[in-house]
Write an enzyme that holds these catalytic residues in place. Sequence first.
Site, PDB file in Angstrom:
ATOM      1  N   GLU A   1      30.710  44.327  27.349  1.00 28.80           N
ATOM      2  CA  GLU A   1      30.688  42.921  27.738  1.00 28.80           C
ATOM      3  C   GLU A   1      30.660  42.047  26.493  1.00 28.80           C
ATOM      4  O   GLU A   1      29.771  42.179  25.663  1.00 28.80           O
ATOM      5  CB  GLU A   1      29.430  42.626  28.577  1.00 28.80           C
ATOM      6  CG  GLU A   1      29.336  43.401  29.885  1.00 28.80           C
ATOM      7  CD  GLU A   1      30.155  42.779  31.011  1.00 28.80           C
ATOM      8  OE1 GLU A   1      30.841  41.767  30.759  1.00 28.80           O
ATOM      9  OE2 GLU A   1      30.095  43.319  32.133  1.00 28.80           O
TER      10      GLU A   1
ATOM     11  N   HIS B   1      35.173  44.023  29.007  1.00 32.12           N
ATOM     12  CA  HIS B   1      34.985  42.855  29.887  1.00 32.12           C
ATOM     13  C   HIS B   1      34.483  41.654  29.096  1.00 32.12           C
ATOM     14  O   HIS B   1      34.173  41.754  27.922  1.00 32.12           O
ATOM     15  CB  HIS B   1      33.939  43.177  30.961  1.00 32.12           C
ATOM     16  CG  HIS B   1      34.456  44.002  32.085  1.00 32.12           C
ATOM     17  ND1 HIS B   1      34.661  43.509  33.335  1.00 32.12           N
ATOM     18  CD2 HIS B   1      34.811  45.312  32.133  1.00 32.12           C
ATOM     19  CE1 HIS B   1      35.126  44.467  34.116  1.00 32.12           C
ATOM     20  NE2 HIS B   1      35.224  45.574  33.413  1.00 32.12           N
TER      21      HIS B   1
HETATM   22 ZN   LIG Z   1      34.410  41.611  34.131  1.00 30.82          ZN
END
Ligand SMILES: [Zn+2]
Length: 1073
Positions: free
Chosen positions: A943, A858
């Site tokens: 992330e 992500h």
């Molecule tokens: Zn995301």
Amino acid sequence: TNKVQHLPTMHLRLGMQGWHDAATGFLLFSLGTGRRIQYVISKGGSEALLQALTTTAQTEPLDHSILLPLLRLLARVGQRDRKFGLKVQKAEATDTILSLARRSLGHHLHLTHCLWVLQVCASNVTTGTTLGINGAMELLFKVITPYSKRHIRTVRAAIEALAALLKSSNRRAVSRGYLGGLLRLYQDWHRNDVSNNYVYIRRGLLLCLKHITNIQLGRETFLFSKGMEILFTSVQDCLSCKNLDPIINTVIQILRKCYPKEPLPVATVRSSYSFPLPGNAKAEPPCEGSEGDYESDGEEEAEKDLDSEEEESKEEDYDLETDVNKLRSKAVLDRPEEELGQYKAMCPELSHNFQSLEDRTESLLSAPSHSIPNATSVKHPNYRLRNQSVTEMGPDPGEKDFKVPRQSWTNKEIHRWDQTDEKRDIAETAQDAHSCEDPARNHVLIAGGSLDCSDIVTNLLEKHQGDIPFHSPHFYITRAKRVKSIPDYKDLAFPDFWGHQPPPYSKPMLERKYGVQRDKVLDDVRRLIQPDDVIGRTVFDLDDPGAPGCLTFFSKFESGNLRKAIQVREFEYDLIMNADVNSNQQHQWFYFEVRGMKLAVPYRFNIINCEKFNSQFNYGMQLVMYSVKEALQGRPRWLRAGHDICYYKNHYRCSATAGRGVKGNFYYTLTFSIKFPHKDDVCYLAYHYPYTYSTMMSHLDILERSRNPKKVYWRQQTLCQTLGGNLCPLLTITAMPESKKRDDLEQFCNRPYVFLVARVHPGESNASWVMKGTLEFLVSNDPIADLLRKCFIFKIVPMLNPDGVINGNHRCSLSGDDLNRQWLTPNSQLHPTIYHAKGLLYYLRSIGRAPLVFCDYHGHSQRKNVFLYGCSIKETLWQAGCMVDTAVITEDVGYRTLPKILDKVAPAFVMNSCSFLVEKSRESTARVVVWKEMGVLRSYTMESTYCGCSHGLYKGLQLGTQELEEMGSKFCLGLLILHLKSLPCSKKVMSQAALLLDLEEEITDRTQSCSNSSQEIDDEPPCVEEVDYNADSCSDGEEDFSELDQEIQEYLSWVEGKTEDDEVTMRDSYKCL
Ligand SMILES: [Zn+2]
């Protein structure tokens, strides 16, 4: 309880008699610290002082030697006592204070003391209201005078008391017509205080205006009284003087608050694109409310704002999952077991027959993939480059014939797709490009005609071929032709087609210019005050094409997102992003083309419908820009660009109904200025480095061809078809078996799985760049990659949301759903990619081959660095403050190993930013579901920041694609080390690893249980400038106790130095302290 029992005794003991003792006792804290005052408050000090006040006020004549110190003490204690208002009411002291003030009107020293206490009392809403009703406001207005050097401290105290009073009595003040008076007073002081000696008085008057405009009636009256003009004009004189920041900031707060609220200048906030869903699924977001309700919900804007933020932080802890049963892994199935059989076909590696390893390449690839079949006819691509009219397009015979019925694909069809069509198309395109003689086709690459010769472009394209590793414009066109989009894209964005090469340097984060936000806000307000140069012309509109302007905008291409552009002033444009398909929100991703610029002119762009309440754009992040002219001169690259960047709440409001239960009703502006590198260039601007679906597909084409088929087992299949009719690829990558010996074949089949997915959120293009790095490393000739392939079988879904990426969404799929909230119960019709990815995972689990590591890539818009989210029962329970019975709950801490390794090997990765808490609101994310339902201990979300790093090698730098790709390859290295540390390895692997890696420390340092969750919160430190992303900043110092304290102290020392007659009493009383 001790304290409570104390109170009555304190009360009883304090009479007139007791007061003197008490006063002596209080002497200690009258000069003491806030903590001592808090102690006195806890012992009933406020009540005692209030009672003493009532008693003293009843004596005739007034004993000022007692009264004045008492009032000072009350002011200091009262402002720190959170329940002071309640206590004042109980003691019925409002009348006492008011009548004392009235009696002191002729005596400024006494009056000032009363006003201090009045200010403290008025700060409480209930007490303030009572004071208002009983005439406090009228009293104060008698004291406040136009500019004068006389009794300045009394005037100050009165203004500050009035400001406090107007928090509650604002309605009353407006209806009595005081607003105009305040404006005139402010103007008068501003005009006359040329040496800036009375800044506090001017600011006090502004605070009055600020509070009076908290209500809509106040804002309307303010506008009607020309308040905007008056304040806007006055603040211009202050801007150059840094000492006047308190004034400037308060003025700007008022201007922002009173700027008339408007709906976004679009017919509807719903996406311009809609997609009819199969079956009865509803695609309609909640409908919008009627026009004109934009003001009503802004009544007490300031307070609301703070609440919502508090809620957010409160929710975080509340959100932790504390139900142990829910935290434990559960082997459930969300579908009939017999359905899992279909996924066997997606694990060809498990049943592959390596009969003839001598020519194993052929045996693996059922069609010869590296020999390109000759096409008999050359088709024109159905894509044109920008600005080519439709009539110039050749017909596109084969393309539309290829249709895969939704949800009815079979392995055979996939096979056909994978092997045949694609190769033919690639060949055709390659021929196309070389035989491309039509000048009309290419001159559009550059507007303005400076490079209008197709030969140049063709030549450049030829030269360019192979310049950019793992990119081919021809492959790109081929892939892009097949894309099915809602707007039915006909154009290609140049950067995606031509390619991107990271620059040879990293760019530091942008240093924030002092006062950039207030400059921008004032410039916004100027639209209202000085509208002469406001053009206000729509120059681009998805819903209504064909409005030419100074700059020309365009966004109808893959991943493009720009809905509307309005030219505000000559070099300033308001831009509106399109909502996600079938949605009325999720505005964050933008990607558009702009052309027709002048040289050396800074253009200001305002993206006016952002939704998040803060952004890394306030902390050094820049957007990215790609110049076609630069590209054709050999610098094809997305670069960080833009200056004067900031992000703040604007005056646009979402209607109550449209925004209900979603994000609140506010919009934010991202503003930036850009000087384009060339005149009449074609430039592209984007939120982050774009990475389209076609980019990914053509990248896979290249990867497949570039790999060494003798070493790399590579299989590209189709996981499923998306709602929009695009194919979602599934990759299998591992090492070819060493030999056809039984042992080697067994080793091949028994390698543990690693399951990687990315780009479920389309706006998170950084995730794709990280995935690109992972893939390139995995197929590379790097000996570490070679070893890694021998250790694992990789199952990879590089883009879980192709439709979202194609159509320029930020977060959702075509169904308007956040696909990373569908993992618990994905719907096979609406969320096919999630449904089948989960199905494949179920299948692996059912054959006892659940992956060792699952990771979902992500991007994170609010934080810096790269980090992992994982899942831990114990850490979650500890964080939530639950008792953890370690005998009952056993947990393998192995989930921490990989992030710890990455912290060492990946420069952008920061262990301290990782979190292993399980939140209820995340229960349907990939990470949590795979952890719980598949029993995968190492189930992560990775992330990656959009901005840059705050730690390590890249500290202070913005991340480029190179760093993101590096993260992807370092992730692979991390997996290898994890394997060596956590799994039994053959001697051979170990010795190979020892040769390649400096693993001495790594391997001996077996995972120590790292039980204390030493999470560091790396939220942003305060900006140089107060980041005023809320219209009402809480930083105007009103809660700062020291201010009134200081005022009192100053007064006393000033009195000390005075010898005037009327101050004698004061000096006496002061001395008696
Ligand atoms: Zn995301």
